[in-house]
Structures are given as C-alpha cells and as structure tokens.
Design a protein around this motif. Sequence first.
Motif, short mmCIF file in Angstrom:
data_model
loop_
_atom_site.label_atom_id
_atom_site.label_comp_id
_atom_site.label_asym_id
_atom_site.label_seq_id
_atom_site.Cartn_x
_atom_site.Cartn_y
_atom_site.Cartn_z
N ALA A 41 -9.13 -1.32 -0.71
CA ALA A 41 -8.13 -1.56 -1.75
C ALA A 41 -6.86 -2.15 -1.16
O ALA A 41 -6.25 -3.06 -1.74
CB ALA A 41 -7.83 -0.26 -2.49
N MET A 42 -6.44 -1.65 0.01
CA MET A 42 -5.24 -2.17 0.64
C MET A 42 -5.45 -3.62 1.07
O MET A 42 -4.53 -4.45 0.98
CB MET A 42 -4.87 -1.32 1.85
N CYS A 52 0.85 -1.20 0.00
CA CYS A 52 0.00 0.00 0.00
C CYS A 52 0.88 1.24 0.00
O CYS A 52 1.65 1.46 0.94
CB CYS A 52 -0.93 -0.01 1.21
N ASP A 53 0.77 2.03 -1.06
CA ASP A 53 1.51 3.28 -1.18
C ASP A 53 0.49 4.40 -1.35
O ASP A 53 0.17 4.80 -2.47
CB ASP A 53 2.47 3.22 -2.37
N TYR A 87 4.59 -1.39 5.18
CA TYR A 87 3.24 -0.82 5.26
C TYR A 87 3.40 0.68 5.53
O TYR A 87 3.47 1.11 6.68
CB TYR A 87 2.44 -1.49 6.36
N ASP A 88 3.45 1.46 4.45
CA ASP A 88 3.63 2.90 4.60
C ASP A 88 2.30 3.56 4.98
O ASP A 88 1.22 3.09 4.60
CB ASP A 88 4.14 3.49 3.28
N VAL A 147 4.93 1.90 9.32
CA VAL A 147 5.32 3.31 9.38
C VAL A 147 4.12 4.14 9.84
O VAL A 147 3.07 4.13 9.19
CB VAL A 147 5.82 3.81 8.02
N ILE A 148 4.27 4.83 10.97
CA ILE A 148 3.21 5.69 11.50
C ILE A 148 3.81 7.04 11.87
O ILE A 148 5.03 7.23 11.82
CB ILE A 148 2.53 5.05 12.74
N HIS A 149 2.96 7.98 12.24
CA HIS A 149 3.43 9.31 12.63
C HIS A 149 3.71 9.39 14.12
O HIS A 149 4.78 9.82 14.54
CB HIS A 149 2.39 10.37 12.25
#
Length: 502
Positions: free
Chosen positions: A348-349, A170-171, A372-373, A405-407
């Motif tokens: 979609a992911m 997923c991008d 997993y971005d 990857v998370i914030h």
Amino acid sequence: MAPSIRTRATASPLFVPAKSDRRTSRTARAHLATARDQARHTVRPGTRPTHSGVDPELRATYAAAGRPGPASARGGSINLPTHRMTTATASGAYPFLAEGGLGAQGIYVGRDVHAEAAFCYDPFALYGRLDGFTNPNILLAGVIGMGKSAVAKSLAVRAVAFGYRIYVPCDPKGEWTVVARELGGHTIALGPGLPGRLNPLDAPARPSGIREEDWRNEVRKRRLLLLGSLAKTVLRRELHPMEHTALDVALDEVVERAEAHGSTPLLGQIAHVLGSPEQLDAANGEPYGRLGNAAEDLAHALRRMVHGDLAGMFDGESTVAFDPSTPILSIDLSRLGGAGDDTALVLAMTCASAWMESALADPSGGRRWVIYDEAWRVMRHVALLERMQSQWKLSRGLGIANMMVIHRLSDLLTAGDAGSRGRALAEGLLTDCSTRIIYRQEADQLATAASLLGLSGVEAQAVSALTKGRGLWKVAGRSFITQHLLHPWERDLFDTDARMHA
C-alpha cells in the motif's frame, strides 16, 4: 571574595668563578643583596573589590555538582589572561560550548542547550550556504517516548508558515490525520471497506518545458518501476528477464487500449493481461505459451492488488485528485499491517508513494517536505528502498526535503546482511542525509549509532543521557544539543500518549 594568585620575585646566588679576585666577589655579593631586597619589597597585586553576593564575572560556569577537581573552574579562583581564537578552533577545544549556530534564518525549533541561544533550521536555506550541506534530506531516530514524533510534526506545522507544503505518503498509525485537519489539509484513509481509492498508474499533468514525447517516456518508466516494485515485494525476489519483458508488453497493451477509450490504465487490467497467456503472447508476437508461461508468477503477484487483501484500494479510478495547493496531505494506512505482516502495508505504501511522487514530479511546484513516518517497517523490503533512494537522489532537482523517521540506527541494518543490496541501499539513504537528528538511544545501541554516524566519544555519551525533547543535531558535520520547545497548542495536538493518561 575569591583569593587572587600571588606572585613572588625570587633571587638565586650568582655564579662566581673560583679564581675571581676579591673585588669581583664583593661586587657579586652586592648584586645578590640588591636582588633580595627588591624581591622583599615587591608590590603585591591589588585585590578584587568586595561585592555583595557573587561577582558576576566569577559566577560558576558549571553547576555546583558539576565536574570535580581543581580543573573544574568552580569558584572563579583562576584568573587567566585573555586569549583570542577563531570559532573553528574554539569548537574543537570546547565541543558544544563554542558552536556558532546555524543562524537565525529558518524554522524555530527550540533552544541550543550549550550556547543558550535560539536554534533555527531550514534545509532549503542552508543548502548552498553551509559548507558540507549537500542535500536537504533528514534522518530522525529516537526511542519511543523521547519526543521524536513531536519534533517531526512540529517541523511540519511550522514549515507551513514558511510557505512549504507537507506530504506524508505513509501514516501507519493515523497520527497525522488530526494535524492535517487542523492545518486545513486533506487525509486519504485507505483500508478494506473504506471508500477511498488511489490509482497508482495515474499520469500527472505534463510540467511546463518538457516535450510531450519525453513526458510519455517518463510516465512509462515510472509505471514500470512501480509494477516491478510491487511484484518483487510479493515474490520476495528479483524478477527474471522474461518477467521484465512480460511487464513491458502488458503495460503497453493496457495503455494503448486505455488511451483509445480516453481512460487511465488500471492495475487490474495489467493483472488480467498477465494472466492471459494467449493475449500476452499475441501482443508480443511470440509463439503461444512462451511469454505467457513465464509471466505466471507475475500474474498471481499482481492479483493480490485486485482480489487479495488489498482489493478495493488500488484497483479502480482514484476517488480523490491530487491538490498541489493544499498545505498538507497525508495517506492514512493505519488499518493495514496490524496482524504483524508488513507486506500489505508495504504494498500500500508503494502504491500511495508512487501516486504522490508522480504528482510531485513538477520541479516548479515549490519547495515541499515528504515525511516517511515509521520508516523502520519498510527496511526489509528492497523494492521500496529502491523507490526511496530514487526520491532521495531527486530531492535537489525537485525541491523536496525527505525525512525518514526510525526508532534505532540498527533499523538500517535489518535491510540485509553486510554487502547485500538491501544494506547498501539503507546505508546509502543515510549517506544522502546531510541532517541527522538523534534522540536518546539505548545503551546497547550506542556502538551502532556511533559507527554509522561517526559520533565522537563526547557525542555518544551525550546521546545516552538525552532527556525527553532533547536531541543531538548533526548538520553537515556540526553538532548541537537542542531542546525542542512545544507551544501548548502543539503539545495537545501531538500527544501520542493520550490513551496512557486516560
């Protein structure tokens, strides 16, 4: 020249009993005089030779504006004796400064700030070699603009040089497309009006060593898990028992017909059977109207994949085959989820990750990274978290290093209230990550980060003061402050602020 410490030999009056005779008193006074004379003529320690400039042995460890006070060790005025200790003891007494590092084996990341040495990392090399390193999964968190995306892409690019393959299911921003192109990989762009299609019900080739019947059961289980995840995401609830039965019956009916014609089952065919009560009841041998009525919500949920906003992406044969030899494969979903509703993006992911994961099921396919971005966008969807948890649990057996990857660390808490299924899944993903890479967090996020990661006071303070490209790496309980170093080619390739500079 720094002054040295002076030593003094001291003497105190000797104790003389009150009833001593004169001879004893004279002897005591003579001993006292001798002791004073020795103290007066004691040889002072030699001074250090004079050098031009600063003595290298006395060069300050801290900068001139460092820690104040006499304990700062600035100026080299303290001359302490040599003391030996193990690195384990030293790392506790002097955090960050005495860390032994992870060794030179693996991907070069940058520089260990406190050890002033190169920092290398490879989850596959560390597994089984580093105590407490139980899995190759990675959590990467950091606020926008601190270099979080750059380190993720840099690790991927450099991992290719070690023979690893990279997959990005997923991008959401389309940032990995240029990376895949430069590395000779492939990108599949999905969105309304685009020619790319993926059939998430594709069955990969049977791995060697697995019996035909066992593999059929495994493929059926994966397809049912996918259909259940899609339905739960659209309905925003758990499925009822009869709805599970309806999915089982519909899938078996469609697979039987597809195999008879030598084709692959499609989502549209599943939705059609669910929306036909007579056909569904006949396939299950039930009286008319019983199972068909129970599957009414299911039929409408899956219809969105065929006739709704995701039409044309997952309702036909795949237009591209999975190539396990490609160095990197990404799925560009940047044309979805732009209106603020992440449901289409999550659906979609889910389909894209199912398609990719089925192709990764071969344990002999080599070591791979799955990234997993922007994973924070899916934390509110329990069905997708369940799929990710399954992928996390299988990482060791399949030879896969998953990176999430998370914030912010608080993104994990958006999965649900305390004690809920979503919160338990999100925290479980964190637990199953032996590597946590934390870039700068805002002040109001430090308490959450410290609680979830078990940060010490020194580590929490360090996270709040991290600069761009610098992160706290916690690897199996060991901590490092690492400055990520980019090659000029990488810096141009990973620049996510290009529009801001135009």
